[in-house]
Write a protein that holds these residues in place. Sequence first.
Motif, PDB file in Angstrom:
ATOM      1  N   ARG A 116      29.390 -36.115  28.132  1.00  7.65           N
ATOM      2  CA  ARG A 116      30.512 -37.127  27.633  1.00  7.65           C
ATOM      3  C   ARG A 116      30.251 -38.473  27.311  1.00  7.65           C
ATOM      4  O   ARG A 116      30.709 -38.752  26.400  1.00  7.65           O
ATOM      5  CB  ARG A 116      31.077 -37.348  29.349  1.00  7.65           C
ATOM      6  CG  ARG A 116      31.816 -36.227  29.995  1.00  7.65           C
ATOM      7  CD  ARG A 116      32.374 -36.534  31.241  1.00  7.65           C
ATOM      8  NE  ARG A 116      33.325 -34.876  32.182  1.00  7.65           N
ATOM      9  CZ  ARG A 116      33.636 -35.182  33.381  1.00  7.65           C
ATOM     10  NH1 ARG A 116      33.774 -36.225  33.406  1.00  7.65           N
ATOM     11  NH2 ARG A 116      33.679 -34.416  33.614  1.00  7.65           N
ATOM     12  N   ILE A 117      29.598 -39.363  27.692  1.00  9.02           N
ATOM     13  CA  ILE A 117      28.268 -40.514  26.565  1.00  9.02           C
ATOM     14  C   ILE A 117      28.117 -40.501  25.703  1.00  9.02           C
ATOM     15  O   ILE A 117      29.009 -40.256  24.666  1.00  9.02           O
ATOM     16  CB  ILE A 117      27.434 -41.090  27.963  1.00  9.02           C
ATOM     17  CG1 ILE A 117      28.489 -41.623  29.216  1.00  9.02           C
ATOM     18  CG2 ILE A 117      27.371 -42.134  26.657  1.00  9.02           C
ATOM     19  CD1 ILE A 117      27.845 -42.427  31.186  1.00  9.02           C
ATOM     20  N   ARG A 118      28.075 -39.403  25.676  1.00  7.07           N
ATOM     21  CA  ARG A 118      26.687 -38.656  23.908  1.00  7.07           C
ATOM     22  C   ARG A 118      28.232 -38.694  22.930  1.00  7.07           C
ATOM     23  O   ARG A 118      28.373 -38.592  22.368  1.00  7.07           O
ATOM     24  CB  ARG A 118      26.182 -37.136  24.220  1.00  7.07           C
ATOM     25  CG  ARG A 118      24.643 -37.066  23.014  1.00  7.07           C
ATOM     26  CD  ARG A 118      23.586 -36.360  23.183  1.00  7.07           C
ATOM     27  NE  ARG A 118      24.193 -34.977  24.080  1.00  7.07           N
ATOM     28  CZ  ARG A 118      25.301 -33.915  23.953  1.00  7.07           C
ATOM     29  NH1 ARG A 118      25.376 -33.776  22.347  1.00  7.07           N
ATOM     30  NH2 ARG A 118      25.123 -33.069  24.158  1.00  7.07           N
ATOM     31  N   ARG A 119      28.786 -37.167  23.687  1.00  4.18           N
ATOM     32  CA  ARG A 119      29.756 -36.616  22.644  1.00  4.18           C
ATOM     33  C   ARG A 119      30.929 -37.849  22.290  1.00  4.18           C
ATOM     34  O   ARG A 119      31.325 -38.368  21.697  1.00  4.18           O
ATOM     35  CB  ARG A 119      30.867 -35.451  23.409  1.00  4.18           C
ATOM     36  CG  ARG A 119      29.914 -34.281  23.070  1.00  4.18           C
ATOM     37  CD  ARG A 119      30.279 -33.341  24.330  1.00  4.18           C
ATOM     38  NE  ARG A 119      29.610 -31.900  23.893  1.00  4.18           N
ATOM     39  CZ  ARG A 119      29.346 -31.237  23.278  1.00  4.18           C
ATOM     40  NH1 ARG A 119      29.518 -31.376  22.095  1.00  4.18           N
ATOM     41  NH2 ARG A 119      28.336 -30.351  23.647  1.00  4.18           N
ATOM     42  N   GLY A 120      31.554 -38.795  23.407  1.00  4.28           N
ATOM     43  CA  GLY A 120      32.146 -39.659  22.913  1.00  4.28           C
ATOM     44  C   GLY A 120      31.687 -40.965  22.216  1.00  4.28           C
ATOM     45  O   GLY A 120      32.520 -41.172  21.631  1.00  4.28           O
ATOM     46  N   VAL A 121      30.669 -40.994  22.362  1.00  2.00           N
ATOM     47  CA  VAL A 121      29.820 -42.033  21.340  1.00  2.00           C
ATOM     48  C   VAL A 121      30.145 -41.781  20.054  1.00  2.00           C
ATOM     49  O   VAL A 121      30.396 -42.850  18.857  1.00  2.00           O
ATOM     50  CB  VAL A 121      28.407 -42.802  21.887  1.00  2.00           C
ATOM     51  CG1 VAL A 121      27.952 -43.625  21.025  1.00  2.00           C
ATOM     52  CG2 VAL A 121      28.394 -43.535  23.059  1.00  2.00           C
ATOM     53  N   ALA A 122      29.622 -40.240  20.074  1.00  2.00           N
ATOM     54  CA  ALA A 122      30.251 -40.045  18.906  1.00  2.00           C
ATOM     55  C   ALA A 122      31.275 -39.880  17.959  1.00  2.00           C
ATOM     56  O   ALA A 122      31.166 -40.315  16.822  1.00  2.00           O
ATOM     57  CB  ALA A 122      29.196 -38.221  18.523  1.00  2.00           C
TER      58      ALA A 122
END
Length: 221
Positions: free
Chosen positions: A194-200
Motif C-alpha cells: 500500500r505504501i509503495r503503490r501510494g507513493v507511486a
Amino acid sequence: MLVEITAPASVLGLLENRPLPEGTELEFERTAFGFDGGPHSLVVTGDDVATVTRSLRERPAIDGVTATSDTETVFRVRFDTTMPELLACIRETDGTIRSATATTDTWTFEVRFPSTDASSRFYRRYDDESHPITVRRLNQQGTTDRHSNGRLTADQRDALARAVAAGYFEVPRRTTLVELADELDISDTAVSQRIRRGVANVLQGSALASEADDTTVHHDD
C-alpha cells in the motif's frame, strides 16, 4: 480531458455486487489500457487474496494466472470476446483508461478523452442503468486536480497517513512496517504494498499537476 469516474463492482463482469474482503484491492497494472485484444494484467493484493482469486478464476474474461502468493495474485484478463458496456463506450469515443482500481464495492477509473466533445459523446452513449457511473472529477486541462492527493485509494491514503504520523519516512525511522501492520491489523507485506503503490500514485499525480496551468476548470456531478 481527464475524467475520474466510479462504477459498481460488477461493471466489468469480474466481481459480484458485494463488498470485497476488507483490505483487498484490485488494480490493473499502470500502463495504458488499450483495446487491441491483448491481455491486461490485473493485480489482486491484500490479506484475503485467496477468496477473491477463487471467485475470479471462474470469470470468462480471466485468461490465466501469471503470479501468485499469499498476499498477491496477478491475472491475465481479456475483454476481446465479451466487452463490458463501459469499456465499449470508452473505446468508441476514443478514450484511454489510465488507471482502474477496485476497493470495497466500487471500481474507480481515470479516463483521458481527446476532447470535450469526445467525453460528451461518451456520456450520451453510456446508458447501462444497471451499472450507473458517477463523475468524481472532470478537469478540462487534462491533468489531475492538484489538491486531490493523486489517485490514492482509501487504503493507500490511510496507510500513508499513518506512516507519516508514526515517522516511517523520517531518518532514522521511528517505526517499522511490522508496527504499522499491527496498527492497521494487516500483514507487513500488505502495508508495504500500500505504501509503495501510494507513493507511486502521489508522485505521478504531482508530476502531472506541475504541468497544469494555474487556472483549471472543474465540473462535478
